[in-house]
Structures are given as C-alpha cells and as structure tokens.
Scaffold this active site. Structure first.
Site, mmCIF file in Angstrom:
data_model
loop_
_atom_site.group_PDB
_atom_site.id
_atom_site.type_symbol
_atom_site.label_atom_id
_atom_site.label_comp_id
_atom_site.label_asym_id
_atom_site.label_seq_id
_atom_site.Cartn_x
_atom_site.Cartn_y
_atom_site.Cartn_z
ATOM 1 N N HIS A 57 -30.104 12.803 9.533
ATOM 2 C CA HIS A 57 -30.168 13.994 8.672
ATOM 3 C C HIS A 57 -31.398 13.900 7.775
ATOM 4 O O HIS A 57 -31.588 12.915 7.050
ATOM 5 C CB HIS A 57 -28.899 14.118 7.826
ATOM 6 C CG HIS A 57 -27.731 14.589 8.633
ATOM 7 N ND1 HIS A 57 -26.449 14.165 8.415
ATOM 8 C CD2 HIS A 57 -27.679 15.471 9.669
ATOM 9 C CE1 HIS A 57 -25.642 14.767 9.291
ATOM 10 N NE2 HIS A 57 -26.359 15.559 10.061
ATOM 11 N N GLU A 70 -31.548 13.067 3.773
ATOM 12 C CA GLU A 70 -30.866 11.862 3.288
ATOM 13 C C GLU A 70 -31.866 10.708 3.239
ATOM 14 O O GLU A 70 -31.781 9.743 3.993
ATOM 15 C CB GLU A 70 -29.656 11.587 4.199
ATOM 16 C CG GLU A 70 -28.669 12.755 4.142
ATOM 17 C CD GLU A 70 -27.626 12.772 5.265
ATOM 18 O OE1 GLU A 70 -27.534 11.782 6.025
ATOM 19 O OE2 GLU A 70 -26.916 13.790 5.384
ATOM 20 N N ARG A 87 -31.634 19.622 6.628
ATOM 21 C CA ARG A 87 -30.706 18.639 7.204
ATOM 22 C C ARG A 87 -30.949 18.412 8.698
ATOM 23 O O ARG A 87 -30.871 17.300 9.206
ATOM 24 C CB ARG A 87 -29.280 19.155 6.975
ATOM 25 C CG ARG A 87 -28.182 18.494 7.801
ATOM 26 C CD ARG A 87 -26.831 19.083 7.402
ATOM 27 N NE ARG A 87 -25.760 18.738 8.324
ATOM 28 C CZ ARG A 87 -24.840 17.806 8.104
ATOM 29 N NH1 ARG A 87 -24.865 17.109 6.985
ATOM 30 N NH2 ARG A 87 -23.891 17.574 8.980
ATOM 31 N N HIS A 119 -26.112 7.389 6.612
ATOM 32 C CA HIS A 119 -26.263 8.723 6.021
ATOM 33 C C HIS A 119 -26.166 8.610 4.506
ATOM 34 O O HIS A 119 -25.948 7.542 3.963
ATOM 35 C CB HIS A 119 -25.147 9.652 6.527
ATOM 36 C CG HIS A 119 -25.304 10.061 7.954
ATOM 37 N ND1 HIS A 119 -25.684 11.324 8.327
ATOM 38 C CD2 HIS A 119 -25.143 9.361 9.098
ATOM 39 C CE1 HIS A 119 -25.747 11.395 9.645
ATOM 40 N NE2 HIS A 119 -25.425 10.211 10.142
ATOM 41 N N GLU A 149 -21.988 6.261 4.534
ATOM 42 C CA GLU A 149 -22.585 7.209 3.591
ATOM 43 C C GLU A 149 -23.010 6.401 2.377
ATOM 44 O O GLU A 149 -22.181 5.799 1.694
ATOM 45 C CB GLU A 149 -21.564 8.281 3.176
ATOM 46 C CG GLU A 149 -21.019 9.116 4.320
ATOM 47 C CD GLU A 149 -21.936 10.275 4.727
ATOM 48 O OE1 GLU A 149 -23.003 10.466 4.099
ATOM 49 O OE2 GLU A 149 -21.569 10.987 5.694
HETATM 50 O O1 0X9 Z 1 -21.392 15.401 8.563
HETATM 51 C C1 0X9 Z 1 -21.974 14.388 8.912
HETATM 52 O O2 0X9 Z 1 -22.714 14.349 9.873
HETATM 53 C C2 0X9 Z 1 -21.793 13.125 8.093
HETATM 54 N N1 0X9 Z 1 -21.857 13.404 6.684
HETATM 55 S S1 0X9 Z 1 -23.224 13.945 5.976
HETATM 56 O O3 0X9 Z 1 -22.915 14.316 4.627
HETATM 57 N N2 0X9 Z 1 -24.268 12.766 5.892
HETATM 58 O O4 0X9 Z 1 -23.774 14.981 6.737
HETATM 59 C C3 0X9 Z 1 -20.431 12.518 8.330
HETATM 60 C C4 0X9 Z 1 -19.970 12.367 9.741
HETATM 61 C C5 0X9 Z 1 -18.590 11.825 9.857
HETATM 62 N N3 0X9 Z 1 -17.705 12.433 8.910
HETATM 63 C C6 0X9 Z 1 -16.583 13.176 9.206
HETATM 64 N N4 0X9 Z 1 -16.084 13.225 10.388
HETATM 65 N N5 0X9 Z 1 -16.040 13.797 8.237
HETATM 66 ZN ZN ZN Z 2 -25.880 12.833 7.074
#
Ligand code: 0X9
Ligand code: ZN
Length: 762
Positions: free
Chosen positions: A175, A178, A233, A300, A375
């Site tokens: 992303h 980040e 993003r 991330h 994260e």
């Molecule tokens: O959404 C994403 O790709 C990740 N979070 S971010 O804020 N960096 O974009 C998390 C991926 C895994 N998370 C879930 N399945 N909730």
């Molecule tokens: Zn991310």
C-alpha cells in the site's frame, strides 16, 4: 433516526473530495487543507453507510462495526458530520498540516533510517548493502510495475548450513501511503547484513535460515504518494477514468469476496481478475519457485496489529496450523512489546472485518508458508504520517518480532538459562549453572547434554555430561577458578537425527566466559521490599505522577510489569498512586525525585547498575522532557550527573533498558561511605505524557585478588597440623577457621583444608 437524517445526502462521491491546487509533474497535487482527521464510533451498518457517505476517505481497510474507525472529512462536509448524530472525535483539524509537518521532519536527514526515502534511494540502499557484504546479500529483480519500475529484493543468508535452508520472506509497501512499511523492511535487512558475525542472534539466524526481502512492492503508488497524493493506497493502473487496483485485494484466495470492491474508483478495488496486476503476478511467480519458504510477513500500517489468516473468511485454518500461527503471532506481539512497550494486538485478520483477495491468505494457502499481516505504528495519532523519528524504534521492535519468528521456525533445540549466565564467578569454588534444553524443531537425543569448560583463555576443553534434573532441566558445574582467571564454557546437545547443536551457536569458536573476581554485593534491591528509598523531596513540583513504590499498571507509556522476574511485581514508577489505589497518572506540571538509600562505595572498584524505563513520546508534544540521573558522594549535599535520557533518541519510547557504570568513570566523584543516587523525571511542557520507572538496582565492589593459599590459616606457607588446630578451635563457634568465605567455620572449611592438607602453598 440516523438514516432518515442523512437521507438527503445524495452527493455523488468521486473518490477524494480534496482540492487540487498545485500542479507538479503531471497530475495536480492533492491537498488536504482544513480536512479533518476524525475517529468515529461505528456501531451499526447504517452508521457505517452514513459515515462513508460523508467521508469516503477511510484510512483503514474496511470499516469495523463495534469499534472506532478513522476517516478524513473534507471541509465542506464537516457540517453534515456535525448534523449526523454520529459519535466522533476530531484527531487533527487540518490533515494538510500533518502532511507538511511530516515533510519538514523528513527534510532533517540524519542517518538513513531517520527519514523516509524515495524509490530510487531505496534501490541505491539495496546496492549499498550488497556492496557492504556481497558474501551475504544478493539483489534480485522480480519484474516491473505497471508503469515500468523494477521491483528489487534481497536474498540474505550466510554460506554456513548449505543450500536448502528454511526461508523467511518479508515484503513491504504493497500500500503506497504506508511509508513506515518499506522503511521497516529495509531496517530489518540492514540489521541482518550489518550485524552478521558480531551479534550472535543475527549470526545464528543467517546460518540457519535464508531471508527474502522485497521492501517496495508497489513503487508506482509509493512515488505517487510522495509527489501527488499523500493518501494514495493502490497501484497506478489506468482503469479508464479512475486509477489504481488495491494490490491487497488482487490475490486469488478469496478473490472477489466481502471487503473488496468491483468499483474501480474504490480504494479497495480488486481489479478485473486475480493477479490482473503485474506487481502481484510478479510476486506470485517469484515466490512459487522458492521451495523452502516457511514463513512470510506482509508489512502494512497502521493500527499495531499482528494478523493471521484468514482475512477473507471467518473460518480458521485447519489444525495444527491455526494453533501454530496463533502462538507465533502472539509470540511476535510479545517480542514487540518487550522492546518499547508498544502493544500490537495479535488476532485473526477477519476479526476486524473481512478483506478478500489479500496477500497473506494466498501465501498461507498457495505458497505453503505461515503468513501474517503486521500493521505497524501507530494507533492513529499520526496514522500514515508517522514522524520519521519513529522509524528506528518501529524497526527495532519489529526486528525483535522477526528474530522470534526466525528462531521459532529454524532452531532445533533451544538452550535457556533460568538463572542467567554468569559473567563473574567467585574465586576457588565451583559455580552451578542451570540449563534448560527444549525441543523446538528437533527431537533431543536423551543423554547427549554436555558441558565444555576450561580455565584460562586457551587450551583444550574439558567435556562432562550435564546432570539431568527432570523435565527440560539440567545442571552444569563450572570448575573452581583462581581469582583473576577466566573460566570459559559452552553447552552441547544432539538431536535424534544426529545434528549437534551448541550454545552459543558456533561453539567452540564462540563460547561464554566469566571472570573469577573477588566481589562483594554492596546493595542489591529488587524493590520488592522497602529498603529505605525516598520518593519525593522538597522542591518537587509535579502536580501528578510522583514517584511511588508499586506494581505498575500498563499504559501506552508505562509497563504493565516490573523488571524483576516473577514472582517480582514491584518497582518505582512515576505513577502518582499511593500504592494501591487505582488510576494511571503520568507526570504533569513539574519534577519528581527518587533517592536511593545511602550506600558504601568506598571499597574496591564499584559498579552500579539498574533497569530503567522511560517514555516521553506518547502524547501531544513528544520528546520534550528529560530524565536526569545523578550521583552524590556526600549523602546528597552535592550531585554529579551520571546520565540524562532524552529529550529524543534512544530510551525515550519505553522498554526496559539496562544501564551499568563504574563509579571511577564519573569525573569529580570520590568513593565514600556516603554514596547516593537520584532519579529526576519531569514534565515541564504541556500535553506530553512522561513516565519513568526504576527497578533492580545493584551496587557491587570488586576487590583485588589476594595472594591466597586456602587453608593456610596462620599464613606460614604450609597447610598443616597448626592450621587444623586453628580450624578445630573455631569449629562451629566463629569465623577463625573460615576458608570458603561464608562467615563461619564448618564442615565445608574442614573439607577444603583436608583436600590440600600437606600441600605447600604455591
Ligand atoms: O486492508 C488491508 O489490506 C490491510 N489493512 S490496511 O489498513 N494496511 O490497508 C489488512 C489486511 C488484512 N485485514 C483484514 N482482513 N481485516
Ligand atoms: Zn496496507
């Protein structure tokens, strides 16, 4: 009703409602003047719908119900937000200002890891690492991004252990916005390369495992987030009118499911098909030919989470994998916490909300690797604009996580020392060392636990079996060593497949050693009982957060646990509680002073040590205060500085730090019987959170080695009947025949005399 109130909002959302003011290199720069960063409590699907209509720029990956979520609201929608009835707080009134602050901070370039870098600088740094250790690092190219940027990675391992070693794979920057992710992944690579050969943990890791590291998997989006839109993003695919595919929704496992979007303008647009994007297809093709990948982390930000599969479904991986990934994820979270006290929550990815087509689900299902999404910092105060002075701390805590992970998946037998390993031993008597040997990825061949010791620093090793105590516990015995000499040692055990493992790794080239010294413990205080410290002095003006002796309550700034191993719980902390009442108050409004008891520093060479914890970087004005540690040789009338922690730099973001110094090294201090130390923590500014903690304070004196002849009680150079007479006259009466130095005359002393009886002194 919320929905009714918001029903009139029929604005057509075209992505981000930010203003486009300055043109720069093609696209206009997206500005966020007077955009508010808000944190909203979302309890129902209706509330989620409502906030997404007002603030389509959501800063996470999916809006979680029953939690708070962060959004950016355009100035012209703030009125709608106020009218919506949603519960929210404004974290920042002007996002553009956050971006400017980050830009200014990023211009202060200290070392490489004190600022964020562009795509080309990251590539240059990869070349630097290769040039530094071509024997350890090879650079590779997995192919080009959609705009034609090469995506580079590093293979890092040592020549020890041959081919086919287990592989750990870390990637960052999927992303764009980040920025802490590629920075952290580069930090990990840098530490592995620079510390091989000097740090035994790193040396062991590169000898046992191979590391694949791709720091920047979405270079087009990353560059765009630097030049044009800080909140970008996705990648930079032209979808015909809108841009970008979310590279963390484009993988085949669960592709197209909940928590992804078919709308090309969405920030979670999944693309037209799994692996429609060259960035993800190249990553897939690269890793599928790597046959030994056992573990993978996709880095991330933000939220401080260690997420395990699955993200696309609430069902969990089958056993035993689910338990393994849970334990390893929890272990990484604990390792992270131990460095700077930051809490990264370990949980299944789907426990927040579903996200389909994500990188880690694919690596677990299709690449056969345990896989996590980490994260990184923070929890939303700065969010993506994490100040560059937090890169190193974030890198340090995540290096602890990958060390734990690498050890967990590659170490066959683990050697641990419950009582610690001695760096000093008492002269002329044997020293017992407790050794635990646990099976990690290997099976211990019973009866193979051994110790190797020698007195002095050269010569052959003496081998002996460890004494088995039951369970995983063994006992080693270091031989009695004359004062002033070294005793060197290492331990060994074998697996049922015949692998020989040592501690330290690489023995006998690597070994432990301890010096035989005449040491007296002058003062050893784990703070568990009150040994007469003084918390608070005249002139202290802190209004809250005075020093107190207590079991700390964990906060963002202070530890949950003291430093003393269990059952210890107590330390000195600037918490302001009287001892038992609740509340967690940091220091405010001035200073608070902690004094040790008076101790004797007059004999021998005095070394003083303590464990400290200091955090001044949580809160509104971070890194503004200092923690001053002084010593006095006249019972507190005059003071000389020993160390000052802060206002910035290492040791200011929490985490237990060991500090040791020699009294003789402090200029102007005379060793007296009236020594005292003081610890002054303060909060002079507004708004900052400051916490200081002290535990396990120890003062030792090292006396010169005496020319000794144990047993020669009358000092005539012989150990004979005259000495035996002296000993018997004092036997169990006084210390007149004390040979072993324990303060009385007993059987042990008689044993020593008899063992040297008739032997002339050397
Ligand atoms: O959404 C994403 O790709 C990740 N979070 S971010 O804020 N960096 O974009 C998390 C991926 C895994 N998370 C879930 N399945 N909730
Ligand atoms: Zn991310």
């Amino acid at each position: 009703m919320l929905r009714a109130r918001l029903g009139w909002l029929s604005v057509v959302m075209i992505g981000i409602a930010a203003t486009f003011s300055v043109a720069q290199g093609g696209d206009p720069v997206v500005r966020y003047d007077d955009h508010q960063l808000i944190r909203v409590q979302v309890d129902t699907p209706q509330e989620r719908q409502a906030i997404l209509e007002i603030a389509p720029l959501f800063l996470g990956d999916g809006v979680a119900i029953g939690r708070t979520n962060d959004f950016i609201v355009a100035p012209d929608r703030i009125g709608d937000l106020e009218a919506s009835g949603l519960t929210y707080i404004v974290k920042h009134a002007n996002v553009q200002q956050l971006i400017e602050e980050e830009r200014i901070a990023n211009q202060v370039r200290g070392t490489w890891f004190e600022s964020y870098h562009r795509y080309s600088e990251i590539n240059d740094y990869i070349d630097t690492l290769v040039a530094l250790r071509p024997d350890l690092v090879t650079k590779f190219n997995i192919g080009q991004s959609i705009q034609g940027r090469d995506v580079y990675g590093m293979r890092i391992t040592s020549s020890v252990g041959g081919p086919g070693k287990p592989t750990l794979y870390f990637d960052g920057g999927l992303h764009a916005r980040e920025w802490i992710s590629p920075a952290t992944v580069m930090y990990i690579a840098d530490q592995l390369v620079r510390n091989y050969g000097s740090d035994p943990d790193v040396t062991g890791m590169l000898d046992r495992a191979e590391f694949l590291i791709i720091p920047l998997t979405n270079p087009d989006g990353y560059e765009y987030s630097h030049t044009t839109n800080r909140m970008w993003r996705k990648n930079r695919r032209n979808n015909g009118g809108t841009y970008g595919v979310d590279l963390n929704r484009n993988w085949s496992v669960g592709w197209g499911g909940s928590g992804s979007s078919g709308d090309p303008s969405s920030d979670i647009y999944r693309g037209t098909a799994p692996f429609s994007e060259p960035e993800t297809a190249n990553m897939r093709d690269f890793i599928l030919v790597e046959s030994n990948v056992v573990a993978h982390i996709d880095f991330h930000s933000y939220s401080q989470l260690v997420l395990r599969p699955y993200g696309y479904t609430y069902s969990t991986p089958s056993e035993p994998d689910n338990t393994t990934m849970t334990e390893l994820g929890d272990g990484m979270s604990d390792a992270i916490y131990s460095v700077h006290g930051k809490n990264y929550t370990s949980e299944p990815a789907a426990s927040l909300y579903l996200a389909s087509g994500i990188c880690t689900d694919w690596h677990y299902d299709e690449a056969g690797a345990f896989s996590w999404t980490i994260e990184l910092r923070d929890t939303g105060y700065y969010g993506f604009e994490l100040p560059p002075d937090q890169i190193i701390a974030t890198g340090e805590e995540n290096f602890a996580a990958i060390t734990f992970l690498a050890d967990s998946v590659t170490v066959m037998l683990k050697f641990e020392f419950p009582g610690g390993l001695p760096s000093m031993v008492e002269p002329d008597i044997a020293t017992v060392v407790n050794v635990d040997i646990t099976e990690v990825n290997g099976e211990l061949q019973p009866g193979t636990g051994k110790q190797f010791t020698r007195i002095g620093t050269t010569g052959p090793w003496t081998e002996a079996a460890l004494t088995y105590l039951g369970g995983d516990s063994y006992q080693a015995v270091l031989p009695a060593t004359p004062c002033g000499d070294f005793v060197q040692f290492y331990f060994q055990a074998e697996t049922t497949d015949g692998a020989i493992l040592t501690s330290p790794e690489g023995a006998p080239a690597a070994y432990c050693d301890a010096e035989s010294v005449n040491m007296i413990v002058v003062f050893d205080d784990d703070i568990e009982t009150d040994l007469g410290w003084t918390a608070g002095v005249a002139g202290d003006d802190a209004t809250t957060g005075a020093w107190g002796r207590m079991n700390p309550e964990g906060t963002e700034a202070q530890p949950e646990n003291d430093h003393t191993p269990a059952p210890g719980t107590i330390c000195y902390v600037t918490d302001g509680r009287a001892g038992s009442s609740v509340g967690t108050y940091d220091i405010d409004g001035g200073k608070t002073t902690l004094l040790t008891p008076i101790f004797d520093g007059s004999e021998g060479e005095v070394a003083i040590s303590y464990w400290r914890w200091y955090c001044n970087d949580a809160g509104a004005s971070p890194n503004a205060d200092i923690f001053v540690i002084d010593i006095s040789d006249d019972g507190g009338s005059s003071w000389t500085n020993v160390e000052t922690v802060g206002p910035g730099g290492s040791g200011t973001s929490g985490g237990w730090v060991y500090y040791e110094f020699d009294l003789a090294s402090i200029p102007g201090i005379t060793p007296t019987v009236n020594m005292q130390m003081r610890f002054i923590a303060s909060d002079e500014g507004d708004g900052s959170i400051v916490e200081a903690v002290i535990d396990d304070f120890v003062v030792i004196s090292i006396l010169e080695c005496e020319e000794t002849c144990p047993g020669d009680l009358n000092g005539d150079g012989q150990r004979d009947q005259a000495d035996l007479g002296i000993l018997l006259a004092s036997y169990e009466i006084d210390d007149g025949g004390d040979i072993d130095g324990d303060g009385d005359t007993d059987q042990a002393d008689l044993g020593i005399l008899l063992s040297v009886y008739g032997v002339p002194c050397p």
